[in-house]
Design an enzyme around this catalytic site. Structure first.
Site, short mmCIF file in Angstrom:
data_model
loop_
_atom_site.label_atom_id
_atom_site.label_comp_id
_atom_site.label_asym_id
_atom_site.label_seq_id
_atom_site.Cartn_x
_atom_site.Cartn_y
_atom_site.Cartn_z
N GLU A 90 115.31 92.20 -8.09
CA GLU A 90 114.33 91.51 -7.21
C GLU A 90 114.95 89.63 -7.28
O GLU A 90 115.06 89.33 -6.20
CB GLU A 90 113.13 91.31 -7.88
CG GLU A 90 111.79 90.96 -6.93
CD GLU A 90 110.49 91.22 -7.56
OE1 GLU A 90 109.77 92.27 -7.51
OE2 GLU A 90 110.24 90.20 -8.45
N LEU A 91 115.28 89.33 -8.49
CA LEU A 91 115.93 88.11 -8.72
C LEU A 91 117.24 87.97 -7.81
O LEU A 91 117.35 86.78 -7.00
CB LEU A 91 116.16 87.86 -10.24
CG LEU A 91 116.96 86.55 -10.52
CD1 LEU A 91 115.71 85.51 -10.12
CD2 LEU A 91 116.88 86.49 -12.03
#
Length: 183
Positions: A90-91
């Protein structure tokens, strides 16, 4: 306490104003829930994923879409953030959106030091050890995660070391004010 976050022009046609990235185990029932409620109460359209993803599963296409359709990403780094490949993937997507779409990224260091995230020390080092030894994550993926953590931790953000001592509400007000000014 300075609250200048990294910013540039916001993506057009965003479905959400804010995307919250966090490790539920650490912050879900405390800080993140309080921040989410404060954002929504302020009329800020906020995405908070409450689903649990099994270890080894990839970030879903719906989650990627929600990251891409958010104007601001708030990353709540906590002690166990790096234990889930989902959070790290996600990052990676968030930082990609920052570079390609001008998404604003607001890192929050919740009970971890910036240097622990940037250089993968303490709990972050242990998480990476497990990803490599237990989960057999490929070196290329590990390096991508390491580089992304370093980049994200290099952005100006808020250090919430004192949140557990009753300062959480103060920090949330600062975050809400800063987000409101950027929208």
């Amino acid at each position: 306490m300075a609250s200048s976050f990294s910013s540039s022009s916001s993506p057009r046609g965003s479905e959400y104003d804010v995307f919250l990235s966090f490790r539920g185990e650490d912050t879900h029932k405390t800080f993140v829930d309080h921040l989410y409620i404060a954002l929504v109460d302020r009329g800020i359209r906020t995405f908070k994923d409450d689903e649990r993803l099994e270890r080894g599963k990839s970030i879903s296409s719906d989650l990627v879409k929600n990251v891409n359709e958010s104007r601001i990403a708030v990353i709540v780094f906590s002690k166990n953030y790096a234990t889930l490949s989902w959070c790290l993937d996600e990052l990676v997507e968030i930082l990609k959106c920052k570079r390609t779409k001008g998404q604003i990224v607001l890192p929050i260091f919740y009970d971890v030091k910036t240097s622990e995230v940037r250089y993968q020390k303490k709990s972050f080092a242990e998480a990476f050890r497990k990803h490599k030894e237990i989960h057999k994550v490929e070196n290329e993926t590990m390096q991508k995660w390491r580089d992304t953590l370093k980049e994200a931790a290099s952005l100006s953000g808020l250090d919430l070391q004192d949140a557990a001592n009753g300062y959480e509400a103060k920090f949330i007000k600062i975050i809400i004010q800063d987000i409101s000014e950027k929208l």
